[in-house]
Design an enzyme around this catalytic site. Sequence first.
Site, PDB file in Angstrom:
ATOM      1  N   LYS A 134      11.706  47.804  28.931  1.00 37.85           N
ATOM      2  CA  LYS A 134      12.077  49.174  28.517  1.00 37.85           C
ATOM      3  C   LYS A 134      12.328  50.065  29.738  1.00 37.85           C
ATOM      4  O   LYS A 134      13.316  50.791  29.796  1.00 37.85           O
ATOM      5  CB  LYS A 134      10.956  49.792  27.649  1.00 37.85           C
ATOM      6  CG  LYS A 134      10.600  48.968  26.419  1.00 37.85           C
ATOM      7  CD  LYS A 134       9.538  49.640  25.573  1.00 37.85           C
ATOM      8  CE  LYS A 134       8.151  49.734  26.198  1.00 37.85           C
ATOM      9  NZ  LYS A 134       7.484  48.407  26.404  1.00 37.85           N
ATOM     10  N   ARG A 175       4.790  54.122  18.691  1.00 37.73           N
ATOM     11  CA  ARG A 175       4.263  52.772  18.777  1.00 37.73           C
ATOM     12  C   ARG A 175       3.554  52.366  17.485  1.00 37.73           C
ATOM     13  O   ARG A 175       3.120  51.235  17.337  1.00 37.73           O
ATOM     14  CB  ARG A 175       3.257  52.708  19.928  1.00 37.73           C
ATOM     15  CG  ARG A 175       3.437  51.508  20.814  1.00 37.73           C
ATOM     16  CD  ARG A 175       2.579  51.693  22.035  1.00 37.73           C
ATOM     17  NE  ARG A 175       3.378  52.249  23.104  1.00 37.73           N
ATOM     18  CZ  ARG A 175       3.526  51.685  24.290  1.00 37.73           C
ATOM     19  NH1 ARG A 175       2.912  50.572  24.581  1.00 37.73           N
ATOM     20  NH2 ARG A 175       4.280  52.239  25.208  1.00 37.73           N
ATOM     21  N   ARG A 212       4.481  41.573  37.838  1.00 37.95           N
ATOM     22  CA  ARG A 212       4.974  42.934  38.121  1.00 37.95           C
ATOM     23  C   ARG A 212       4.093  43.636  39.165  1.00 37.95           C
ATOM     24  O   ARG A 212       2.884  43.497  39.155  1.00 37.95           O
ATOM     25  CB  ARG A 212       4.974  43.769  36.831  1.00 37.95           C
ATOM     26  CG  ARG A 212       5.364  45.230  37.095  1.00 37.95           C
ATOM     27  CD  ARG A 212       5.673  45.976  35.840  1.00 37.95           C
ATOM     28  NE  ARG A 212       4.540  46.044  34.921  1.00 37.95           N
ATOM     29  CZ  ARG A 212       4.612  46.534  33.696  1.00 37.95           C
ATOM     30  NH1 ARG A 212       5.754  46.994  33.237  1.00 37.95           N
ATOM     31  NH2 ARG A 212       3.558  46.545  32.924  1.00 37.95           N
ATOM     32  N   ARG A 240      -0.640  47.351  38.192  1.00 40.62           N
ATOM     33  CA  ARG A 240      -1.208  48.194  37.138  1.00 40.62           C
ATOM     34  C   ARG A 240      -2.497  47.578  36.620  1.00 40.62           C
ATOM     35  O   ARG A 240      -2.585  46.375  36.416  1.00 40.62           O
ATOM     36  CB  ARG A 240      -0.199  48.343  35.985  1.00 40.62           C
ATOM     37  CG  ARG A 240       0.749  49.506  36.178  1.00 40.62           C
ATOM     38  CD  ARG A 240       1.896  49.525  35.191  1.00 40.62           C
ATOM     39  NE  ARG A 240       1.490  49.460  33.785  1.00 40.62           N
ATOM     40  CZ  ARG A 240       2.344  49.590  32.767  1.00 40.62           C
ATOM     41  NH1 ARG A 240       3.637  49.800  33.006  1.00 40.62           N
ATOM     42  NH2 ARG A 240       1.928  49.508  31.528  1.00 40.62           N
ATOM     43  N   ARG A 249      -3.478  43.877  25.107  1.00 39.97           N
ATOM     44  CA  ARG A 249      -2.330  44.777  24.985  1.00 39.97           C
ATOM     45  C   ARG A 249      -1.241  44.171  24.104  1.00 39.97           C
ATOM     46  O   ARG A 249      -0.673  44.846  23.262  1.00 39.97           O
ATOM     47  CB  ARG A 249      -1.750  44.958  26.382  1.00 39.97           C
ATOM     48  CG  ARG A 249      -1.656  46.369  26.826  1.00 39.97           C
ATOM     49  CD  ARG A 249      -1.308  46.351  28.291  1.00 39.97           C
ATOM     50  NE  ARG A 249       0.067  46.679  28.523  1.00 39.97           N
ATOM     51  CZ  ARG A 249       0.744  46.285  29.598  1.00 39.97           C
ATOM     52  NH1 ARG A 249       0.181  45.509  30.502  1.00 39.97           N
ATOM     53  NH2 ARG A 249       1.975  46.666  29.759  1.00 39.97           N
TER      54      ARG A 249
END
Length: 217
Positions: A14, A89, A128, A162, A173
């Site tokens: 996204k 969400r 990431r 993160r 998650r």
Amino acid sequence: MINLFLLGLPGAGKGTVSEQIVDKYHLTHISTGDMFREAMANETKVGLEAKSYIDKGNLVPDEVTAKLVEERLAQPDIKNGYILDGFPRTTVQAEMLDEITKRLSKPLTKVISLEVKEDILVKRLSARFMCKKCGATYNKITKMPKEKDTCDRCGSHEFYQREDDKPEVVKNRLEVNEKMNTPLKNFYQAKGLLTTVNGEQTPEKVFESVDTVLSDN
Ligand code: AP5
Ligand code: MG
Ligand code: ZN
């Protein structure tokens, strides 16, 4: 006028495709995740509350998130169109957004869902890393900085992972978000707003597919 909601599970891309959309269409990018991370870094009241949920991979309460979005959508820079990334969400949030956009007369015009299989999501999230200074997103496998240890965007040399990309949090998650994903898609399918895009293609191809949807009016 494009008012887009970009839907996709954690790691679907996204944020990545939003940057490309902004470059071409000059829409205002609104990522609730980015807003929360900024609030956490500044240790604001919202930031401190959000942290207890985000670091465990859970959702921040709907009211807190919706208030943040309403305040953001009321700003003057929204007049040329917006991209909502990561909100709504839940279907409760989707209904809240209906009310918000009605109050502000800024209705959604498109919803795009980026579709990516779970095993690919897990790989992307664990690879990431982010620039500490400007938040630019990189990936150990697919997107290293052009110059070693130097952020392409701001030149900083400091990077971090993160908190919610650590393996034990990623699992929760994904579970939390997967539960909400189908009802959310059904909600927008019923409104005739939804298009799905294959998010497993290269970033360039993903943008091409999204661009086709956006330029079709
Ligand atoms: P948020 O920051 O929105 O996290 P998320 O939804 O989990 O999504 P991500 O940002 O992790 O992934 P992305 O889809 O942006 O992927 P990216 O482009 O970075 O939210 C964080 C938390 O805040 C939530 O868990 C929740 O606690 C809270 N929150 C936020 N909104 C909320 C709401 N509405 N209600 C309640 N709580 C809320 O890409 C991922 C990686 O893959 C990168 O390394 C990238 O380089 C790479 N990549 C991207 N595209 C490709 C591609 N096509 N091919 C190969 N690699 C790619
Ligand atoms: Mg993101
Ligand atoms: Zn940077």
